[in-house]
Design a protein around this motif. Structure first.
Motif, PDB file in Angstrom:
ATOM      1  N   VAL A 219       0.732  -1.371  -0.485  1.00 40.19           N
ATOM      2  CA  VAL A 219       0.267   0.171  -0.058  1.00 40.19           C
ATOM      3  C   VAL A 219       1.074   1.073  -0.078  1.00 40.19           C
ATOM      4  CG1 VAL A 219      -1.817  -1.622   1.105  1.00 40.19           C
ATOM      5  CG2 VAL A 219      -0.248  -0.012   2.684  1.00 40.19           C
ATOM      6  N   ASP A 220       0.405   2.252   0.236  1.00 38.70           N
ATOM      7  CA  ASP A 220       0.940   3.593  -0.317  1.00 38.70           C
ATOM      8  C   ASP A 220       1.462   4.444   0.930  1.00 38.70           C
ATOM      9  OD1 ASP A 220       1.669   3.150  -2.580  1.00 38.70           O
ATOM     10  OD2 ASP A 220      -0.218   4.297  -4.019  1.00 38.70           O
ATOM     11  N   GLU A 221       0.070   4.282   2.372  1.00 38.12           N
ATOM     12  CA  GLU A 221       0.361   4.467   3.153  1.00 38.12           C
ATOM     13  C   GLU A 221       0.425   3.969   4.711  1.00 38.12           C
ATOM     14  OE1 GLU A 221      -2.670   7.769   4.105  1.00 38.12           O
ATOM     15  OE2 GLU A 221      -2.238   8.973   2.256  1.00 38.12           O
ATOM     16  N   VAL A 222       1.362   4.323   6.242  1.00 41.30           N
ATOM     17  CA  VAL A 222       1.385   3.204   7.333  1.00 41.30           C
ATOM     18  C   VAL A 222      -0.144   3.244   7.707  1.00 41.30           C
ATOM     19  CG1 VAL A 222       1.856   3.275   9.750  1.00 41.30           C
ATOM     20  CG2 VAL A 222       3.644   4.367   7.237  1.00 41.30           C
ATOM     21  N   ASP A 223      -1.339   4.064   7.824  1.00 35.11           N
ATOM     22  CA  ASP A 223      -2.413   4.248   8.136  1.00 35.11           C
ATOM     23  C   ASP A 223      -3.030   2.671   7.347  1.00 35.11           C
ATOM     24  OD1 ASP A 223      -2.280   6.063   9.661  1.00 35.11           O
ATOM     25  OD2 ASP A 223      -3.274   7.571   9.095  1.00 35.11           O
ATOM     26  N   ALA A 224      -2.476   2.907   6.525  1.00 35.74           N
ATOM     27  CA  ALA A 224      -3.682   1.373   5.746  1.00 35.74           C
ATOM     28  C   ALA A 224      -3.018   0.219   6.346  1.00 35.74           C
ATOM     29  CB  ALA A 224      -3.391   1.573   4.541  1.00 35.74           C
TER      30      ALA A 224
END
Length: 295
Positions: A219-224
């Motif tokens: 994915v592109d973001e740590v939250d995801a």
């Protein structure tokens, strides 16, 4: 040579099509063509190679474009500095970050003190962050990858180890530590290739145990990454700062005994470009903010 001519030239050079450039500039196509022709006449050489409706910037045009970009960059920075001095601008700060979840608490604390400041966030690979810093398109970067360059300053803020996050019912759950070799056949969740952290951790595992982690979800973001982890879809390699401000995963954290390497979060900015009063205040705030976070 007029500033308007240079503005038109810059737009045509970017899109490499007169019709599209005219639409972007909201002017008639014949007027744009005449302006470019007058500019070429004044300079004495053609700036584009023309083939039917297609035009391409030639060697002369590339030389001019490089200087024109610098001219408009200087004009924009002069405008920003003047707005600061005149008190007309409440402040706009553009910041690039490696971890988006670092921002909410930090920005909230800063905006409590400076409610009229506006922020723009950029999330890009480190190579792109460096380009944006050098071009003056962003004010600063907050990233684990050290960004260097002749005009770039780097301020270390916090150093920590990479930890392993293990889902609740995984066989490794509850362990105090693991060895890298035990992770060879595990499935991981992580950021996609091209991001510095992914390249760095892949390299550490290869050096320590001769394998690259099997990342099944990218994915592109740590939250995801963290949301997918909470659903039990795989293991995660992560610095503490990636999850501490979002959720309590301390019971899921396992130390990797022989991974090696430490991460240093740092703040980078360019000496070559003007920082607004708001950006200068935020720069000082970030340094103080991280000095107050416990290891």
């Amino acid at each position: 040579m007029e500033l308007l001519q240079l503005h038109y030239f810059r737009t045509v050079a970017k899109v490499e099509q007169i019709t599209k450039a005219a639409q972007e500039l909201n002017i008639a196509q014949p007027s744009l063509s005449k302006t470019i022709a007058r500019l070429e006449e004044n300079i004495g050489v053609p700036l584009f190679d023309r083939q039917g409706r297609t035009i391409r910037l030639n060697a002369y045009g590339r030389v001019l474009l490089k200087r024109v970009e610098h001219i408009f960059q200087e004009i924009e920075e002069a405008n920003r500095e003047i707005r600061d001095l005149s008190g007309l601008d409440k402040g706009i700060i553009t910041i690039a970050v490696s971890l988006t979840n670092l921002l909410p608490d930090m920005l909230g604390a800063f905006l409590t003190q400076h409610p009229n400041v506006h922020f723009r966030q950029v999330v890009e690979p480190v190579s792109v962050m460096k380009q944006l810093l050098e071009s003056g398109e962003i004010d600063m970067c907050l990233t684990f990858a050290e960004i260097d360059g002749p005009d770039i300053e780097w301020k270390p803020l916090r150093t920590e180890e990479v930890k392993l996050l293990v889902p609740d019912h995984h066989p490794l759950a509850g362990r105090e530590s693991v060895h890298v070799s035990e992770l060879r056949d595990e499935s991981f969740i992580g950021v996609r290739p091209g991001y510095w952290f992914r390249q760095w951790t892949d390299g550490l595992c290869m050096k320590a145990a001769g394998f690259v982690p099997h990342t099944t979800i990218e994915v592109d973001e740590v939250d995801a990454v963290l949301l997918l982890f909470k659903q039990g879809h795989g293991l995660v390699l992560s610095p503490d700062l990636a999850w501490q401000s979002r959720m309590d995963l301390s019971k899921n954290t396992v130390r990797i005994a022989d991974l090696g390497g430490q991460l240093t979060l740092g703040l980078a900015w360019s000496r070559k470009h003007y920082l607004s009063f708001a950006a200068q205040r935020f720069h000082e705030f970030v340094i103080d903010y991280f000095s107050s976070i416990k290891p």
